[in-house]
Design an enzyme around this catalytic site. Structure first.
Site, PDB file in Angstrom:
ATOM      1  N   TYR A  60       0.825  -1.216   0.000  1.00 51.55           N
ATOM      2  CA  TYR A  60       0.000   0.000   0.000  1.00 51.55           C
ATOM      3  C   TYR A  60       0.862   1.270   0.000  1.00 51.55           C
ATOM      4  O   TYR A  60       0.421   2.309  -0.465  1.00 51.55           O
ATOM      5  CB  TYR A  60      -0.913   0.039   1.232  1.00 51.55           C
ATOM      6  CG  TYR A  60      -2.207  -0.733   1.108  1.00 51.55           C
ATOM      7  CD1 TYR A  60      -2.213  -2.060   0.710  1.00 51.55           C
ATOM      8  CD2 TYR A  60      -3.426  -0.133   1.401  1.00 51.55           C
ATOM      9  CE1 TYR A  60      -3.398  -2.767   0.608  1.00 51.55           C
ATOM     10  CE2 TYR A  60      -4.622  -0.833   1.304  1.00 51.55           C
ATOM     11  CZ  TYR A  60      -4.595  -2.147   0.910  1.00 51.55           C
ATOM     12  OH  TYR A  60      -5.777  -2.841   0.818  1.00 51.55           O
TER      13      TYR A  60
ATOM     14  N   LYS B 251       3.433 -15.525   1.666  1.00 53.61           N
ATOM     15  CA  LYS B 251       3.579 -16.209   0.379  1.00 53.61           C
ATOM     16  C   LYS B 251       5.079 -16.470   0.203  1.00 53.61           C
ATOM     17  O   LYS B 251       5.710 -16.036  -0.765  1.00 53.61           O
ATOM     18  CB  LYS B 251       2.982 -15.307  -0.718  1.00 53.61           C
ATOM     19  CG  LYS B 251       2.755 -15.980  -2.045  1.00 53.61           C
ATOM     20  CD  LYS B 251       1.634 -17.021  -2.059  1.00 53.61           C
ATOM     21  CE  LYS B 251       1.635 -17.714  -3.403  1.00 53.61           C
ATOM     22  NZ  LYS B 251       0.877 -18.961  -3.444  1.00 53.61           N
TER      23      LYS B 251
ATOM     24  N   ASP C  86     -12.090  -9.671   4.433  1.00 57.43           N
ATOM     25  CA  ASP C  86     -13.398  -9.723   3.760  1.00 57.43           C
ATOM     26  C   ASP C  86     -13.942 -11.153   3.748  1.00 57.43           C
ATOM     27  O   ASP C  86     -15.150 -11.372   3.861  1.00 57.43           O
ATOM     28  CB  ASP C  86     -13.304  -9.200   2.317  1.00 57.43           C
ATOM     29  CG  ASP C  86     -13.618  -7.703   2.231  1.00 57.43           C
ATOM     30  OD1 ASP C  86     -13.314  -6.981   3.205  1.00 57.43           O
ATOM     31  OD2 ASP C  86     -14.158  -7.259   1.195  1.00 57.43           O
TER      32      ASP C  86
ATOM     33  N   ASP D 179      -2.806 -18.373  -0.186  1.00 61.95           N
ATOM     34  CA  ASP D 179      -3.862 -19.033  -0.975  1.00 61.95           C
ATOM     35  C   ASP D 179      -4.516 -20.145  -0.158  1.00 61.95           C
ATOM     36  O   ASP D 179      -5.742 -20.284  -0.108  1.00 61.95           O
ATOM     37  CB  ASP D 179      -3.312 -19.552  -2.320  1.00 61.95           C
ATOM     38  CG  ASP D 179      -2.015 -20.349  -2.178  1.00 61.95           C
ATOM     39  OD1 ASP D 179      -1.442 -20.388  -1.068  1.00 61.95           O
ATOM     40  OD2 ASP D 179      -1.571 -20.940  -3.183  1.00 61.95           O
TER      41      ASP D 179
ATOM     42  N   ASP E 209      -6.178  -7.395   4.049  1.00 63.68           N
ATOM     43  CA  ASP E 209      -7.346  -6.765   3.420  1.00 63.68           C
ATOM     44  C   ASP E 209      -8.251  -7.844   2.827  1.00 63.68           C
ATOM     45  O   ASP E 209      -9.463  -7.858   3.045  1.00 63.68           O
ATOM     46  CB  ASP E 209      -6.863  -5.799   2.329  1.00 63.68           C
ATOM     47  CG  ASP E 209      -8.026  -5.116   1.636  1.00 63.68           C
ATOM     48  OD1 ASP E 209      -8.951  -4.680   2.344  1.00 63.68           O
ATOM     49  OD2 ASP E 209      -8.010  -5.028   0.395  1.00 63.68           O
TER      50      ASP E 209
HETATM   51  C1  IPM Z   1     -10.313  -1.640   4.102  1.00 63.45           C
HETATM   52  C2  IPM Z   1     -10.556  -1.005   2.761  1.00 63.45           C
HETATM   53  C3  IPM Z   1      -9.376  -0.089   2.462  1.00 63.45           C
HETATM   54  C4  IPM Z   1      -8.139  -0.964   2.390  1.00 63.45           C
HETATM   55  C5  IPM Z   1      -9.477   0.763   1.196  1.00 63.45           C
HETATM   56  C6  IPM Z   1     -10.801   1.466   1.067  1.00 63.45           C
HETATM   57  C7  IPM Z   1      -8.324   1.734   1.129  1.00 63.45           C
HETATM   58  O1  IPM Z   1     -10.760  -1.971   1.791  1.00 63.45           O
HETATM   59  O2  IPM Z   1     -10.178  -0.893   5.099  1.00 63.45           O
HETATM   60  O3  IPM Z   1     -10.273  -2.869   4.182  1.00 63.45           O
HETATM   61  O4  IPM Z   1      -7.856  -1.558   1.347  1.00 63.45           O
HETATM   62  O5  IPM Z   1      -7.446  -1.040   3.389  1.00 63.45           O
HETATM   63 MN    MN Z   2     -10.832  -4.004   2.578  1.00 64.26          MN
END
Ligand code: IPM
Ligand code: MN
Length: 358
Positions: A145, A191, A251, A223, A247
Site C-alpha cells: 500500500y 507467500k 473480507d 492461498d 485486506d
Molecule cells: C479496508 C478497505 C481499504 C483498504 C481501502 C478502502 C483503502 O478496503 O479498510 O479494508 O484496502 O485497506
Molecule cells: Mn478491505
C-alpha cells in the site's frame, strides 16, 4: 478509565451510510457517557468525498492534526461513485491511507465472531461457522500500500512490496500479545514460497516467536489460508499478516459473520488509535436510514477496550448487541422472514435500552 478526565474524540462520519451509522454511534456514546460519567469532547470533522467537495482534499492537514491531538478517532466510511473518476491519488480512499500513515496506525485488528442468533445469515453452513472466534491482525502502515517506488504510466504501472524488520517485529509482538489472552495460537499468513518479502516476514516472525514460548505459531501460505478460512474457520485464533493479504482475508472472514454490517475494527499505533466499521459507504442504501449500525457500535466497544482499557463497559456493550439480536431485532441486511426489522437509529436505541438496563 478515569471518569473525570475529558476524552477528546475526532468524529469523521465520511460518506454514504457513514454519517447514518455515525449518528447511531453518537447516541450510544451519549448513553455511555450518561451511564459511566465519562466526559467526551467531540470534534466533528470532514473526511473522504465530503472533504473533497469542500476542500479539494480527502483529508486536510488540519483535520489530521485534530486526529493527532485526540485520544481516539471514530470513522464511518469513505468513498462513493461521485468521486470514482478522480485521479487515483485524489480519491476519497486516500483519506484512509493518510490517516493510517499520519497516525502511524500499524496494527489493524479485525475480529470475526459470529453471533449465535445470526448463524443462518451466513452463506456458510452453520456447523462450519459456529463458535468461530478469529482475530485478524493486519499490518496497516506498510507493505504494498505504501511501498516506493510506485508508478502509473502509459505502458506500465508498478507498486513495491517492502517490509523492514522493525515493521514486522512490532506487528508480530502485537499478535503474540493478543494471542496470550486468547487461545494462544497465531497463524502467520505469507507467500514465502514465491516472495522474498514474505520469506523475510516469516523469518522475522519466527525470531519474535522465540520470546513467546507459550504461543503456538503456524505459518500458512495465503492461498491456502483463504481456502482454510471457508473450509474450517475454527482452526484459527489469531491471524497475523501483511497489509494486502489482511485486506483480502478480512473480507472472507466477514462472511463468516453473515454480514459486513456486523464487523468492527480497530487501527492501533503506539500513540494513536482509530475505530471504524469494516464495511464501506454502501451508496445504494445511503440516506434511507436502513443501514446496520452494529459494526460502528461494536467499534465503540473496541475503543473502550483498547484505548480506555475499560473491558467491563466494552463487554456490556457487546452483550447488549447480542441480546438485541437474540430478541429477534434485525436491520434489513440481516433480516429473514418473521424478523422484527428496525431502522438504523431504532437499532441503536434498542441496543442502548439494553445497555442502560445492566
Ligand atoms: C479496508 C478497505 C481499504 C483498504 C481501502 C478502502 C483503502 O478496503 O479498510 O479494508 O484496502 O485497506
Ligand atoms: Mn478491505
Amino acid at each position: 478509565m478515569d471518569n473525570q478526565k475529558t476524552i477528546t474524540l475526532t468524529i469523521l462520519p465520511g460518506d454514504g451510510i457513514g454519517s447514518e451509522v455515525m449518528d447511531a454511534a453518537l447516541l450510544v456514546l451519549d448513553a455511555i457517557s450518561k451511564k459511566k460519567g465519562f466526559n467526551f469532547d467531540l470534534k466533528h470533522e470532514l473526511a473522504g468525498g465530503v472533504s473533497i467537495d469542500k476542500h479539494n482534499s480527502p483529508l486536510t492537514d488540519s483535520v489530521l492534526q485534530t486526529c493527532y491531538d485526540s485520544d481516539a478517532v471514530l470513522l464511518g466510511a469513505l468513498g462513493g461513485p461521485k468521486w470514482d473518476d478522480l485521479p487515483h491519488d485524489q480519491k476519497p480512499e486516500m483519506g484512509f491511507l493518510k490517516l493510517r500513515k499520519g497516525l502511524d496506525l500499524f496494527a489493524n485488528l479485525r475480529p470475526a465472531i459470529p453471533f449465535d442468533a445470526l448463524l443462518n445469515a451466513s452463506s456458510l453452513k452453520k456447523e462450519v461457522i459456529k463458535d468461530t472466534n478469529i482475530m485478524i491482525v493486519r499490518e496497516l502502515a506498510g507493505g504494498i500500500y505504501f511501498g516506493e517506488p510506485r508508478s502509473y504510466g502509459e505502458e506500465e504501472a508498478y507498486n513495491t512490496l517492502r517490509y523492514n524488520r522493525h515493521e514486522i517485529e512490532r506487528i508480530s509482538k502485537m499478535a503474540f500479545e493478543l494471542a496470550k489472552a486468547r487461545s494462544g495460537k497465531v497463524t502467520s499468513v505469507d507467500k514465502a514460497n514465491v516472495l522474498e518479502s514474505s520469506q523475510f516476514w516469516r523469518d522475522q516472525v519466527r525470531k519474535i516467536h522465540s520470546q513467546y514460548s507459550d504461543i503456538v505459531l503456524n505459518d500458512m501460505l495465503a492461498d491456502n489460508a483463504a481456502m482454510q478460512l471457508v473450509r474450517d474457520p475454527r482452526q484459527f485464533d489469531v491471524i497475523l499478516t501483511q497489509n494486502l493479504f489482511g485486506d483480502i482475508l478480512s473480507d472472507i472472514t466477514a462472511m463468516i459473520t453473515g454480514s459486513l454490517g456486523m464487523l468492527p475494527s480497530a487501527s492501533i499505533g503506539s500513540k494513536h488509535a482509530m475505530y471504524e466499521p469494516v464495511h464501506g459507504t454502501a451508496p445504494e442504501i445511503a440516506g434511507k436510514n436502513i443501514a446496520n449500525p452494529i459494526a460502528m457500535i461494536a467499534s465503540l466497544s473496541m475503543m473502550l477496550e483498547f484505548t480506555f482499557k475499560d473491558t467491563k463497559t466494552s463487554q456490556e456493550l457487546d452483550r447488549s448487541i447480542s441480546q438485541v439480536l437474540n430478541e429477534g431485532m434485525r436491520t434489513q441486511d440481516i433480516a429473514q422472514a418473521g424478523d422484527n426489522v428496525l431502522k438504523t437509529q431504532e437499532m441503536a436505541q434498542a441496543i442502548i435500552d439494553v445497555f442502560l438496563s445492566f
